[in-house]
Motif scaffolding. Structure first.
Motif, PDB file in Angstrom:
ATOM      1  N   ARG A 203       7.016   0.806  -8.504  1.00 55.04           N
ATOM      2  CA  ARG A 203       6.385  -0.649  -8.334  1.00 55.04           C
ATOM      3  C   ARG A 203       5.731  -0.695  -6.927  1.00 55.04           C
ATOM      4  NH1 ARG A 203       7.051  -4.824 -10.811  1.00 55.04           N
ATOM      5  NH2 ARG A 203       6.551  -3.447 -12.345  1.00 55.04           N
ATOM      6  N   VAL A 204       5.713   0.389  -5.278  1.00 49.96           N
ATOM      7  CA  VAL A 204       4.744   0.077  -4.458  1.00 49.96           C
ATOM      8  C   VAL A 204       4.027   1.222  -4.371  1.00 49.96           C
ATOM      9  CG1 VAL A 204       5.161   0.893  -2.252  1.00 49.96           C
ATOM     10  CG2 VAL A 204       6.831  -0.265  -2.823  1.00 49.96           C
ATOM     11  N   ALA A 205       4.979   2.526  -5.058  1.00 49.04           N
ATOM     12  CA  ALA A 205       3.372   3.231  -5.563  1.00 49.04           C
ATOM     13  C   ALA A 205       2.129   2.491  -6.058  1.00 49.04           C
ATOM     14  CB  ALA A 205       3.792   4.570  -5.788  1.00 49.04           C
ATOM     15  N   GLU A 206       2.559   1.919  -7.386  1.00 45.81           N
ATOM     16  CA  GLU A 206       1.823   1.132  -8.408  1.00 45.81           C
ATOM     17  C   GLU A 206       0.792   0.529  -7.428  1.00 45.81           C
ATOM     18  OE1 GLU A 206       2.248  -1.624 -11.405  1.00 45.81           O
ATOM     19  OE2 GLU A 206       3.851  -0.676 -11.164  1.00 45.81           O
ATOM     20  N   ILE A 207       1.280  -0.527  -6.873  1.00 46.63           N
ATOM     21  CA  ILE A 207       0.799  -1.045  -6.039  1.00 46.63           C
ATOM     22  C   ILE A 207      -0.145  -0.752  -5.031  1.00 46.63           C
ATOM     23  CG2 ILE A 207       0.494  -3.429  -4.892  1.00 46.63           C
ATOM     24  CD1 ILE A 207       3.102  -4.351  -5.706  1.00 46.63           C
ATOM     25  N   GLU A 208      -0.161   0.186  -4.535  1.00 43.86           N
ATOM     26  CA  GLU A 208      -0.740   1.228  -3.364  1.00 43.86           C
ATOM     27  C   GLU A 208      -2.164   1.634  -3.831  1.00 43.86           C
ATOM     28  OE1 GLU A 208       2.825   0.884   0.516  1.00 43.86           O
ATOM     29  OE2 GLU A 208       2.201   2.555  -0.579  1.00 43.86           O
ATOM     30  N   ALA A 209      -1.502   2.373  -5.180  1.00 39.91           N
ATOM     31  CA  ALA A 209      -2.159   3.221  -5.816  1.00 39.91           C
ATOM     32  C   ALA A 209      -4.009   2.328  -6.680  1.00 39.91           C
ATOM     33  CB  ALA A 209      -1.594   4.407  -6.495  1.00 39.91           C
ATOM     34  N   VAL A 210      -3.006   1.493  -6.888  1.00 43.74           N
ATOM     35  CA  VAL A 210      -3.652   0.482  -7.826  1.00 43.74           C
ATOM     36  C   VAL A 210      -4.931  -0.247  -7.266  1.00 43.74           C
ATOM     37  CG1 VAL A 210      -4.250  -0.632  -9.771  1.00 43.74           C
ATOM     38  CG2 VAL A 210      -2.729   0.585 -10.091  1.00 43.74           C
ATOM     39  N   SER A 211      -4.812  -0.802  -6.063  1.00 44.19           N
ATOM     40  CA  SER A 211      -5.385  -2.086  -5.809  1.00 44.19           C
ATOM     41  C   SER A 211      -5.733  -1.830  -4.318  1.00 44.19           C
ATOM     42  CB  SER A 211      -4.508  -2.985  -5.849  1.00 44.19           C
ATOM     43  OG  SER A 211      -3.429  -3.335  -5.372  1.00 44.19           O
ATOM     44  N   GLY A 212      -4.475  -0.608  -3.535  1.00 45.67           N
ATOM     45  CA  GLY A 212      -4.971  -0.230  -2.080  1.00 45.67           C
ATOM     46  C   GLY A 212      -4.291  -1.667  -1.117  1.00 45.67           C
ATOM     47  N   LYS A 213      -3.503  -2.893  -1.818  1.00 41.97           N
ATOM     48  CA  LYS A 213      -2.617  -4.028  -1.623  1.00 41.97           C
ATOM     49  C   LYS A 213      -1.741  -3.420  -0.666  1.00 41.97           C
ATOM     50  CE  LYS A 213      -5.969  -6.818  -3.924  1.00 41.97           C
ATOM     51  NZ  LYS A 213      -5.630  -8.492  -5.305  1.00 41.97           N
ATOM     52  N   TYR A 214      -1.116  -4.809   0.602  1.00 39.21           N
ATOM     53  CA  TYR A 214      -0.221  -4.650   0.962  1.00 39.21           C
ATOM     54  C   TYR A 214       0.863  -4.569  -0.246  1.00 39.21           C
ATOM     55  CZ  TYR A 214       4.308  -6.305   3.544  1.00 39.21           C
ATOM     56  OH  TYR A 214       5.772  -6.541   4.175  1.00 39.21           O
ATOM     57  N   ALA A 215       2.105  -3.680  -0.330  1.00 39.65           N
ATOM     58  CA  ALA A 215       3.546  -3.565  -0.995  1.00 39.65           C
ATOM     59  C   ALA A 215       4.371  -4.582  -0.940  1.00 39.65           C
ATOM     60  CB  ALA A 215       3.359  -2.514  -1.365  1.00 39.65           C
ATOM     61  N   GLY A 216       4.064  -5.820  -1.090  1.00 39.29           N
ATOM     62  CA  GLY A 216       4.736  -7.265  -0.327  1.00 39.29           C
ATOM     63  C   GLY A 216       4.279  -8.285  -0.686  1.00 39.29           C
ATOM     64  N   TRP A 217       4.534  -9.312  -0.344  1.00 40.86           N
ATOM     65  CA  TRP A 217       4.214 -10.972   0.008  1.00 40.86           C
ATOM     66  C   TRP A 217       4.068 -11.475   0.956  1.00 40.86           C
ATOM     67  CZ3 TRP A 217       2.933 -10.754  -5.100  1.00 40.86           C
ATOM     68  CH2 TRP A 217       3.619  -9.633  -5.928  1.00 40.86           C
ATOM     69  N   LYS A 218       2.178 -11.901   0.879  1.00 40.20           N
ATOM     70  CA  LYS A 218       2.133 -12.204   2.291  1.00 40.20           C
ATOM     71  C   LYS A 218       0.902 -13.781   2.272  1.00 40.20           C
ATOM     72  CE  LYS A 218      -1.472  -9.567   3.178  1.00 40.20           C
ATOM     73  NZ  LYS A 218      -1.833  -8.658   4.747  1.00 40.20           N
ATOM     74  N   VAL A 219       1.592 -14.337   3.822  1.00 39.26           N
ATOM     75  CA  VAL A 219       0.142 -15.562   3.449  1.00 39.26           C
ATOM     76  C   VAL A 219      -0.044 -15.150   5.205  1.00 39.26           C
ATOM     77  CG1 VAL A 219       1.656 -16.868   2.203  1.00 39.26           C
ATOM     78  CG2 VAL A 219       1.339 -17.205   4.712  1.00 39.26           C
ATOM     79  N   GLY A 220      -1.805 -15.109   4.720  1.00 40.05           N
ATOM     80  CA  GLY A 220      -3.100 -15.060   6.295  1.00 40.05           C
ATOM     81  C   GLY A 220      -3.041 -13.324   6.735  1.00 40.05           C
ATOM     82  N   SER A 221      -3.148 -12.711   7.801  1.00 39.54           N
ATOM     83  CA  SER A 221      -4.166 -12.277   7.811  1.00 39.54           C
ATOM     84  C   SER A 221      -4.281 -11.752   9.626  1.00 39.54           C
ATOM     85  CB  SER A 221      -5.388 -11.732   7.310  1.00 39.54           C
ATOM     86  OG  SER A 221      -5.952 -10.729   8.155  1.00 39.54           O
ATOM     87  N   LEU A 222      -3.589 -11.174  10.099  1.00 37.40           N
ATOM     88  CA  LEU A 222      -4.189 -10.911  11.582  1.00 37.40           C
ATOM     89  C   LEU A 222      -5.237  -9.546  12.039  1.00 37.40           C
ATOM     90  CD1 LEU A 222      -0.316  -9.569  12.750  1.00 37.40           C
ATOM     91  CD2 LEU A 222      -1.601 -11.500  13.054  1.00 37.40           C
ATOM     92  N   THR A 223      -6.369  -9.637  11.049  1.00 36.47           N
ATOM     93  CA  THR A 223      -7.476  -8.701  10.895  1.00 36.47           C
ATOM     94  C   THR A 223      -8.707  -9.694  10.134  1.00 36.47           C
ATOM     95  OG1 THR A 223      -7.036  -7.982   9.102  1.00 36.47           O
ATOM     96  CG2 THR A 223      -6.347  -6.221  10.863  1.00 36.47           C
ATOM     97  N   GLU A 224      -8.151 -10.679   9.488  1.00 36.22           N
ATOM     98  CA  GLU A 224      -9.301 -11.646   8.697  1.00 36.22           C
ATOM     99  C   GLU A 224      -8.702 -13.039   9.044  1.00 36.22           C
ATOM    100  OE1 GLU A 224     -10.646 -10.795   4.641  1.00 36.22           O
ATOM    101  OE2 GLU A 224      -9.025  -9.272   4.543  1.00 36.22           O
ATOM    102  N   THR A 225      -9.712 -14.232   9.364  1.00 39.42           N
ATOM    103  CA  THR A 225      -9.171 -16.118   9.117  1.00 39.42           C
ATOM    104  C   THR A 225      -9.491 -16.167   7.360  1.00 39.42           C
ATOM    105  OG1 THR A 225     -11.909 -15.814   8.832  1.00 39.42           O
ATOM    106  CG2 THR A 225     -11.278 -15.561  11.449  1.00 39.42           C
TER     107      THR A 225
END
Length: 232
Positions: A203-225
């Motif tokens: 599932r981690v490989a699928e998320i990272e390969a298909v969407s390039g997104k963080y393989a987990g759940w989160k709110v906010g960002s340290l690089t964007e407002t």
């Protein structure tokens, strides 16, 4: 005849075992998907509430915090949020006057209403606004208790875990202005450490390969407002 019966019984057992193994192999990813969704939803409830607390903290202190103790304890125990409160001077309002139909500016001019800047408790304010409620999996609506808020830091799964969400806060330069940011997250291997390891890796490989997104759940960002969650 006896030998033939034994063979038939053994064949029947083999068929049952093979059928069970086939069923199990089919249902394994199905059960994993169900568990994946259940844990995502449980994380979403906590992460949204952590975001609510962080936004209240920012209103109070003009910054976010990367420390759970600071976040919860200060909001719970300090009357630190400056807000505008309406105070009606009922003793000045004539009995025959329906003040509820009067414009606010007129109420203030006549001395019937005062707008005062006062410090209030941030958590009490959030509760008054109905922002600390959540809906359980059975559809029941509840309000976070003080103890619930203190335990927001802990992952909802695996059950009984003392693993915590990763919380961080910082500032980033946006057009010459330093803007506060925060991020709270958990990766899938940590959240699903008691699940099938290979299925988690897939599932981690699928998320990272298909969407390039963080393989987990989160709110906010340290690089964007931004304060949105990737589960929304």
């Amino acid at each position: 005849m006896k030998g033939k019966t034994i063979i038939q019984i053994l064949l029947a057992i083999v068929i049952v075992v093979l059928a069970w193994l086939l069923y199990s192999s089919i249902m394994k990813p199905v059960r994993f998907d169900s568990e994946f969704n259940t844990r995502r939803d449980a994380c979403a409830v906590k992460l949204k509430t952590i975001r609510t607390l962080e936004e209240s903290y920012k209103l109070t202190y003009s910054r976010y915090t990367g420390d759970f103790d600071t976040l919860v304890n200060r909001l719970l125990n300090e009357d630190s949020l400056l807000v505008s409160q309406k105070h009606y001077n009922y003793d000045k309002i004539p009995a025959d006057v329906d003040y509820t139909e009067m414009p606010e500016a007129e109420l203030i001019k006549k001395g019937y209403l005062e707008i005062r800047r006062e410090y209030v408790n941030p958590i009490a304010q959030l509760r008054e606004q109905g922002k600390l409620k959540y809906t359980d999996k059975d559809g029941g609506v509840h309000e976070f208790t003080d103890n619930d808020l203190k335990n927001l830091r802990y992952l909802p799964y695996p059950e009984g875990t003392k693993e915590e969400f990763q919380l961080a806060a910082s500032q980033i330069d946006k057009g010459g202005f330093m803007m506060p940011v925060f991020e709270c997250k958990v990766d899938l291997p940590t959240l699903m450490s008691d699940c099938d390891e290979q299925l988690v890796k897939n599932r981690v490989a699928e998320i990272e390969a298909v969407s390039g997104k963080y393989a987990g759940w989160k709110v906010g960002s340290l690089t964007e407002t931004i304060v949105e969650g990737n589960f929304e």
